[in-house]
Design a protein around this motif. Structure first.
Motif, PDB file in Angstrom:
ATOM      1  N   ARG A   1      30.459  31.720  -9.432  1.00 56.66           N
ATOM      2  CA  ARG A   1      30.691  30.709 -10.285  1.00 56.66           C
ATOM      3  C   ARG A   1      29.441  30.861 -10.646  1.00 56.66           C
ATOM      4  O   ARG A   1      28.167  29.692 -10.822  1.00 56.66           O
TER       5      ARG A   1
ATOM      6  N   HIS B   1      22.897  27.468   4.539  1.00 56.90           N
ATOM      7  CA  HIS B   1      24.140  27.369   3.575  1.00 56.90           C
ATOM      8  C   HIS B   1      25.475  26.954   4.991  1.00 56.90           C
ATOM      9  O   HIS B   1      25.796  28.051   5.080  1.00 56.90           O
TER      10      HIS B   1
ATOM     11  N   THR C   1      36.733  34.562   0.162  1.00 55.26           N
ATOM     12  CA  THR C   1      35.250  33.674  -0.971  1.00 55.26           C
ATOM     13  C   THR C   1      35.630  32.589   0.700  1.00 55.26           C
ATOM     14  O   THR C   1      35.629  31.856   0.918  1.00 55.26           O
TER      15      THR C   1
ATOM     16  N   TYR D   1      32.734  29.060   1.203  1.00 53.07           N
ATOM     17  CA  TYR D   1      31.914  28.166   0.696  1.00 53.07           C
ATOM     18  C   TYR D   1      30.905  27.320   1.154  1.00 53.07           C
ATOM     19  O   TYR D   1      31.880  27.138   2.806  1.00 53.07           O
ATOM     20  N   ASP D   2      30.109  27.239   1.141  1.00 52.99           N
ATOM     21  CA  ASP D   2      29.251  26.154   1.695  1.00 52.99           C
ATOM     22  C   ASP D   2      29.622  24.454   2.392  1.00 52.99           C
ATOM     23  O   ASP D   2      30.605  24.208   1.190  1.00 52.99           O
TER      24      ASP D   2
ATOM     25  N   ASP E   1      29.958  22.712  -1.292  1.00 53.86           N
ATOM     26  CA  ASP E   1      30.550  23.157  -2.047  1.00 53.86           C
ATOM     27  C   ASP E   1      30.552  25.102  -3.172  1.00 53.86           C
ATOM     28  O   ASP E   1      31.177  25.202  -4.180  1.00 53.86           O
ATOM     29  N   LEU E   2      29.131  25.155  -2.720  1.00 57.56           N
ATOM     30  CA  LEU E   2      28.477  26.440  -3.061  1.00 57.56           C
ATOM     31  C   LEU E   2      29.265  27.694  -2.698  1.00 57.56           C
ATOM     32  O   LEU E   2      29.345  27.772  -1.407  1.00 57.56           O
ATOM     33  N   ALA E   3      29.987  28.928  -3.480  1.00 60.52           N
ATOM     34  CA  ALA E   3      30.088  30.117  -3.689  1.00 60.52           C
ATOM     35  C   ALA E   3      29.306  30.954  -2.503  1.00 60.52           C
ATOM     36  O   ALA E   3      28.937  31.055  -3.593  1.00 60.52           O
TER      37      ALA E   3
END
Length: 259
Positions: free
Chosen positions: A136, A193, A229, A231-232, A235-237
């Motif tokens: 993203r 994260h 992938t 994600y934290d 919802d950050l990749a």
């Protein structure tokens, strides 16, 4: 010579396929163990009463399946296979990171093999369109790249490339060949994260020439591809990991809730 039986002339399969089938059964049953030498073309000719081309086609059939490998001047041998590793969703459990174990080490403890990693290369590059989309990120953003090869009992079983946003990895141990106990996921969590979920896409194909060289596999051996992938909690990749695995070295196991 190992006892293989006789050709059935009423069988619609050509003789070379029948011979290959008998050799295949001997390999799968362990009668011909990994590293064992296959009967020579001359021995197959004498045993089955066939022409040299028929014996050669039978061996070629097994080579195409990746079951045997030729060694110049010595003969053809049953391929030694790496230990089977069962990949379960449990491998990313936080308790492993808390114990200082990256996913590969956690798998090793569970499966009983000696893990190893080599050919570690770290670089920076502009994200491809696909990687930028998964992370993203705006097109053209820079990412940190971690390339490495994993070994089980000294044999290559996978190559992996991780991509992380520079904004996350810059100036952290993630840029080092050895990121420390628990691997890069432990470092991501230390940086705030906290990991919440992983998304994986699994495929299968034949390897490229470079992959065959890196994984030390011959013709006929497929690979599994797993693109993950991470994600934290926001919802950050935070990472994309692209792995290529020797297919016979893995069983994939996933727990899927029925909801």
């Amino acid at each position: 010579m190992v006892q293989l039986g006789d050709i059935d002339r009423s069988d619609p399969r050509p003789p070379y396929q029948q011979i290959a089938g008998m050799l295949r059964s001997a390999i799968e049953s362990g009668t011909l163990e990994p590293g064992a030498r296959l009967p020579s073309e001359a021995a197959l000719m004498e045993n089955f009463g066939v022409a040299r081309m028929t014996a050669r086609q039978a061996i070629q059939e097994l080579r195409g399946e990746g079951l045997v490998i030729p060694e110049h001047g010595r003969g053809v041998f049953v391929r030694p296979m790496p230990p089977v590793r069962r990949l379960a969703s449990d491998r990313f459990a936080r308790r492993h990171r808390d114990a200082g174990k990256a996913a590969f080490i956690a798998e090793a403890d569970k499966a009983g093999y000696q893990p190893g990693v080599d050919r570690i290369e770290i670089s920076r590059t502009t994200a491809t369109e696909t990687i930028a989309e998964r992370l993203r990120l705006p097109a053209g953003d820079e990412v940190l790249v971690r390339d490495r090869r994993y070994l089980a009992n000294g044999r290559p079983v996978e190559v992996a490339t991780s991509y992380l946003p520079i904004a996350i990895a810059d100036g952290t141990p993630i840029e080092e060949p050895d990121p420390g106990p628990g691997g890069i996921y432990a470092r991501l969590e230390e940086a705030g994260h906290t990991l919440a979920r992983f998304s994986e896409e699994v495929g299968a194909r034949m390897p490229t020439p470079d992959e065959r060289t890196a994984l030390e596999i011959g013709p006929g051996i497929p690979v599994l591809t797993v693109v993950r992938t991470a994600y934290d909690v926001n919802d950050l990749a935070v990472e994309v990991c692209d792995t290529v695995k020797v297919a016979p070295a893995y069983l994939l196991e996933y727990d899927v809730p029925a909801q």
